[in-house]
Design a protein around this motif. Structure first.
Motif, PDB file in Angstrom:
ATOM      1  N   ALA A   1       0.832  -1.207   0.000  1.00 17.65           N
ATOM      2  CA  ALA A   1       0.000   0.000   0.000  1.00 17.65           C
ATOM      3  C   ALA A   1       0.870   1.263   0.000  1.00 17.65           C
ATOM      4  CB  ALA A   1      -0.939   0.001   1.202  1.00 17.65           C
ATOM      5  N   ALA A   2       1.975   1.244   0.739  1.00 19.31           N
ATOM      6  CA  ALA A   2       2.889   2.396   0.761  1.00 19.31           C
ATOM      7  C   ALA A   2       3.508   2.609  -0.621  1.00 19.31           C
ATOM      8  CB  ALA A   2       3.974   2.189   1.815  1.00 19.31           C
ATOM      9  N   ALA A   3       3.887   1.518  -1.278  1.00 19.55           N
ATOM     10  CA  ALA A   3       4.461   1.627  -2.626  1.00 19.55           C
ATOM     11  C   ALA A   3       3.444   2.224  -3.594  1.00 19.55           C
ATOM     12  CB  ALA A   3       4.926   0.258  -3.116  1.00 19.55           C
ATOM     13  N   MET A   4       2.217   1.709  -3.576  1.00 21.64           N
ATOM     14  CA  MET A   4       1.190   2.217  -4.495  1.00 21.64           C
ATOM     15  C   MET A   4       0.892   3.682  -4.222  1.00 21.64           C
ATOM     16  SD  MET A   4       0.486  -0.022  -6.790  1.00 21.64           S
ATOM     17  CE  MET A   4      -0.782   0.999  -7.520  1.00 21.64           C
ATOM     18  N   SER A   5       0.817   4.081  -2.963  1.00 18.50           N
ATOM     19  CA  SER A   5       0.553   5.474  -2.620  1.00 18.50           C
ATOM     20  C   SER A   5       1.669   6.371  -3.152  1.00 18.50           C
ATOM     21  CB  SER A   5       0.411   5.631  -1.109  1.00 18.50           C
ATOM     22  OG  SER A   5       0.213   6.983  -0.777  1.00 18.50           O
ATOM     23  N   PHE A   6       2.903   5.943  -2.979  1.00 16.04           N
ATOM     24  CA  PHE A   6       4.040   6.716  -3.479  1.00 16.04           C
ATOM     25  C   PHE A   6       3.968   6.851  -4.993  1.00 16.04           C
ATOM     26  CE2 PHE A   6       8.308   6.708  -5.329  1.00 16.04           C
ATOM     27  CZ  PHE A   6       8.799   7.905  -4.827  1.00 16.04           C
ATOM     28  N   TRP A   7       3.761   5.729  -5.700  1.00 19.02           N
ATOM     29  CA  TRP A   7       3.734   5.759  -7.166  1.00 19.02           C
ATOM     30  C   TRP A   7       2.608   6.648  -7.699  1.00 19.02           C
ATOM     31  CZ3 TRP A   7       4.317  -0.220  -7.094  1.00 19.02           C
ATOM     32  CH2 TRP A   7       5.661  -0.558  -6.908  1.00 19.02           C
ATOM     33  N   LYS A   8       1.465   6.617  -7.054  1.00 20.12           N
ATOM     34  CA  LYS A   8       0.327   7.424  -7.512  1.00 20.12           C
ATOM     35  C   LYS A   8       0.582   8.918  -7.349  1.00 20.12           C
ATOM     36  CE  LYS A   8      -3.210   4.036  -6.263  1.00 20.12           C
ATOM     37  NZ  LYS A   8      -4.340   3.824  -5.340  1.00 20.12           N
ATOM     38  N   HIS A   9       1.402   9.294  -6.376  1.00 17.17           N
ATOM     39  CA  HIS A   9       1.620  10.708  -6.081  1.00 17.17           C
ATOM     40  C   HIS A   9       2.949  11.246  -6.614  1.00 17.17           C
ATOM     41  CE1 HIS A   9      -1.555   9.545  -3.218  1.00 17.17           C
ATOM     42  NE2 HIS A   9      -2.020  10.728  -3.569  1.00 17.17           N
ATOM     43  N   SER A  10       3.708  10.436  -7.297  1.00 20.28           N
ATOM     44  CA  SER A  10       4.976  10.860  -7.901  1.00 20.28           C
ATOM     45  C   SER A  10       4.741  10.970  -9.410  1.00 20.28           C
ATOM     46  CB  SER A  10       6.062   9.826  -7.598  1.00 20.28           C
ATOM     47  OG  SER A  10       7.193  10.050  -8.408  1.00 20.28           O
ATOM     48  N   PRO A  11       4.898  12.162 -10.010  1.00 24.14           N
ATOM     49  CA  PRO A  11       4.523  12.345 -11.415  1.00 24.14           C
ATOM     50  C   PRO A  11       5.123  11.335 -12.389  1.00 24.14           C
ATOM     51  CG  PRO A  11       4.974  14.462 -10.405  1.00 24.14           C
ATOM     52  CD  PRO A  11       5.349  13.414  -9.397  1.00 24.14           C
ATOM     53  N   GLY A  12       6.405  11.052 -12.300  1.00 22.60           N
ATOM     54  CA  GLY A  12       7.017  10.091 -13.222  1.00 22.60           C
ATOM     55  C   GLY A  12       6.493   8.684 -13.038  1.00 22.60           C
ATOM     56  N   HIS A  13       6.332   8.271 -11.783  1.00 26.68           N
ATOM     57  CA  HIS A  13       5.827   6.931 -11.496  1.00 26.68           C
ATOM     58  C   HIS A  13       4.351   6.815 -11.883  1.00 26.68           C
ATOM     59  CE1 HIS A  13       9.369   7.248  -8.798  1.00 26.68           C
ATOM     60  NE2 HIS A  13       9.556   6.013  -9.225  1.00 26.68           N
ATOM     61  N   GLU A  14       3.605   7.866 -11.622  1.00 26.92           N
ATOM     62  CA  GLU A  14       2.178   7.854 -11.969  1.00 26.92           C
ATOM     63  C   GLU A  14       2.001   7.771 -13.484  1.00 26.92           C
ATOM     64  OE1 GLU A  14      -1.840   9.197 -12.888  1.00 26.92           O
ATOM     65  OE2 GLU A  14      -0.005  10.243 -13.448  1.00 26.92           O
ATOM     66  N   ARG A  15       2.894   8.419 -14.227  1.00 32.08           N
ATOM     67  CA  ARG A  15       2.847   8.349 -15.693  1.00 32.08           C
ATOM     68  C   ARG A  15       3.046   6.893 -16.154  1.00 32.08           C
ATOM     69  NH1 ARG A  15       5.363  12.689 -16.549  1.00 32.08           N
ATOM     70  NH2 ARG A  15       7.466  11.872 -16.303  1.00 32.08           N
ATOM     71  N   ALA A  16       3.930   6.171 -15.487  1.00 30.05           N
ATOM     72  CA  ALA A  16       4.134   4.756 -15.833  1.00 30.05           C
ATOM     73  C   ALA A  16       2.869   3.945 -15.540  1.00 30.05           C
ATOM     74  CB  ALA A  16       5.332   4.186 -15.074  1.00 30.05           C
ATOM     75  N   LEU A  17       2.194   4.254 -14.414  1.00 27.79           N
ATOM     76  CA  LEU A  17       0.942   3.554 -14.103  1.00 27.79           C
ATOM     77  C   LEU A  17      -0.092   3.729 -15.214  1.00 27.79           C
ATOM     78  CD1 LEU A  17       0.500   4.492 -10.324  1.00 27.79           C
ATOM     79  CD2 LEU A  17       1.054   2.230 -11.222  1.00 27.79           C
ATOM     80  N   ARG A  18      -0.089   4.909 -15.852  1.00 27.08           N
ATOM     81  CA  ARG A  18      -1.059   5.213 -16.911  1.00 27.08           C
ATOM     82  C   ARG A  18      -0.516   4.958 -18.311  1.00 27.08           C
ATOM     83  NH1 ARG A  18      -1.596  10.090 -17.737  1.00 27.08           N
ATOM     84  NH2 ARG A  18      -0.042  10.979 -16.358  1.00 27.08           N
ATOM     85  N   SER A  19       0.643   4.366 -18.442  1.00 24.11           N
ATOM     86  CA  SER A  19       1.285   4.208 -19.746  1.00 24.11           C
ATOM     87  C   SER A  19       0.469   3.310 -20.685  1.00 24.11           C
ATOM     88  CB  SER A  19       2.691   3.636 -19.570  1.00 24.11           C
ATOM     89  OG  SER A  19       2.631   2.302 -19.093  1.00 24.11           O
ATOM     90  N   ALA A  20       0.812   3.397 -21.955  1.00 25.17           N
ATOM     91  CA  ALA A  20       0.150   2.589 -22.986  1.00 25.17           C
ATOM     92  C   ALA A  20       0.742   1.179 -22.995  1.00 25.17           C
ATOM     93  CB  ALA A  20       0.306   3.262 -24.350  1.00 25.17           C
ATOM     94  N   SER A  21       0.765   0.571 -21.844  1.00 23.75           N
ATOM     95  CA  SER A  21       1.304  -0.781 -21.685  1.00 23.75           C
ATOM     96  C   SER A  21       0.184  -1.797 -21.841  1.00 23.75           C
ATOM     97  CB  SER A  21       1.932  -0.939 -20.294  1.00 23.75           C
ATOM     98  OG  SER A  21       2.950  -0.004 -20.104  1.00 23.75           O
ATOM     99  N   THR A  22       0.571  -3.026 -22.124  1.00 26.65           N
ATOM    100  CA  THR A  22      -0.389  -4.124 -22.175  1.00 26.65           C
ATOM    101  C   THR A  22      -0.126  -5.142 -21.070  1.00 26.65           C
ATOM    102  OG1 THR A  22       0.995  -5.310 -23.774  1.00 26.65           O
ATOM    103  CG2 THR A  22      -0.778  -3.925 -24.665  1.00 26.65           C
ATOM    104  N   GLU A  23       1.117  -5.156 -20.556  1.00 29.67           N
ATOM    105  CA  GLU A  23       1.485  -6.151 -19.555  1.00 29.67           C
ATOM    106  C   GLU A  23       2.341  -5.525 -18.463  1.00 29.67           C
ATOM    107  OE1 GLU A  23       3.005  -9.737 -21.356  1.00 29.67           O
ATOM    108  OE2 GLU A  23       1.245  -9.903 -22.639  1.00 29.67           O
ATOM    109  N   ILE A  24       2.372  -6.207 -17.328  1.00 33.54           N
ATOM    110  CA  ILE A  24       3.099  -5.735 -16.151  1.00 33.54           C
ATOM    111  C   ILE A  24       3.879  -6.903 -15.554  1.00 33.54           C
ATOM    112  CG2 ILE A  24       1.133  -6.200 -14.618  1.00 33.54           C
ATOM    113  CD1 ILE A  24       1.916  -3.740 -12.985  1.00 33.54           C
ATOM    114  N   GLY A  25       5.017  -6.572 -14.985  1.00 33.37           N
ATOM    115  CA  GLY A  25       5.775  -7.520 -14.181  1.00 33.37           C
ATOM    116  C   GLY A  25       5.961  -6.907 -12.806  1.00 33.37           C
ATOM    117  N   VAL A  26       5.848  -7.706 -11.763  1.00 36.42           N
ATOM    118  CA  VAL A  26       5.958  -7.198 -10.396  1.00 36.42           C
ATOM    119  C   VAL A  26       6.838  -8.128  -9.572  1.00 36.42           C
ATOM    120  CG1 VAL A  26       4.691  -6.677  -8.264  1.00 36.42           C
ATOM    121  CG2 VAL A  26       3.707  -6.063 -10.475  1.00 36.42           C
TER     122      VAL A  26
END
Length: 194
Positions: free
Chosen positions: A109-134
Motif C-alpha cells: 500500500a505504501a508503494a502504491m501510494s508513493f507511485w500514484k503521487h509521484s509524477p514520473g511513477h504515476e505516468r508509468a501507471l497510466r502508460s500505454a502498456s499491455t502487460e506488467i511484471g511485479v
C-alpha cells in the motif's frame, strides 16, 4: 554477485513475502488504471521473474535505485529475454521499519501510494502498456526490515499481432508479408539529367 553475499553483515537475512503482496500490487494498479479509463494490464511471467530478481538484489544488498546493478531498467529487461515491443517504464519503491517488519500489505500500500503521487511513477501507471511484471522482496539488515517493490510496464501488442497472423510460424520467425502489386515507377523529377 557472489561477492555481494560475502559482504553482507551476519545479521542480514531474507524474510518471506507471500504471493498476495505481488497480486495486491497488480490488482491496485489495474483498479487505478480503470479509474482513469484505461484497460487492465496482464501479468507477464517473464517480466515478473526479472522484477522479482531485481527486487531481491536490492533488498539483499540494501542498494537503491533503478540502476543499482549498473544497468538501466531497459538494459536489464532486454538482457532478461523478456519479449516486448516497447518498454514503458519501471517503478521502484523501498520502505523499511524497525524494530519489527511492516505487513506485506502495508508495504504494498505504501508503494502504491508513493507511485500514484509521484509524477514520473504515476505516468508509468497510466502508460500505454499491455502487460506488467511485479517483484516484491524483503530482507532484514540489523534491526531494519526492508521491502523492495518493482513494477515494470511493457507493451507486447506487436507480438500478439505477429502471433495471430500465422499460427504455423515458428516462434522467432516473422510471418510472410502479404502479396502486393508491384509499385509503379517513380516519375523522373529531374528531366535534364542524361
Amino acid at each position: 554477485m557472489a561477492a555481494s553475499f560475502a559482504a553482507l553483515p551476519a545479521s542480514a537475512q531474507q524474510f518471506d513475502i507471500p504471493p498476495s503482496a505481488k497480486t495486491a500490487i497488480i490488482e491496485e494498479t489495474n483498479a487505478y488504471r480503470q479509474g482513469k479509463g484505461l484497460p487492465p494490464l496482464r501479468e507477464n511471467p517473464s517480466a515478473s521473474e526479472e522484477a522479482q530478481a531485481y527486487a531481491a538484489y536490492l533488498a539483499r544488498t540494501a542498494r537503491q535505485g533503478h540502476s543499482a546493478d549498473g544497468r538501466s531498467p531497459f538494459q536489464r529487461w532486454r538482457a532478461s529475454g523478456t519479449k516486448f515491443c516497447k518498454f514503458r517504464g519501471e517503478n521502484w519503491h523501498e520502505s523499511w521499519t524497525r524494530p519489527a517488519p511492516a505487513s506485506p500489505e502495508a508495504a504494498a500500500a505504501a508503494a502504491m501510494s508513493f507511485w500514484k503521487h509521484s509524477p514520473g511513477h504515476e505516468r508509468a501507471l497510466r502508460s500505454a502498456s499491455t502487460e506488467i511484471g511485479v517483484g516484491v522482496a524483503g530482507w532484514r539488515h540489523g534491526n531494519r526490515w526492508y521491502y523492495q517493490e518493482i513494477q515494470v510496464f511493457i507493451d507486447t501488442s506487436c507480438l500478439k499481432a505477429v502471433q495471430t497472423a500465422s499460427n504455423d510460424t515458428a516462434e522467432n520467425e516473422m510471418p510472410p508479408l502479404p502479396d502486393r502489386k508491384p509499385m509503379p515507377p517513380l516519375p523522373d523529377r529531374n528531366p535534364s539529367r542524361p
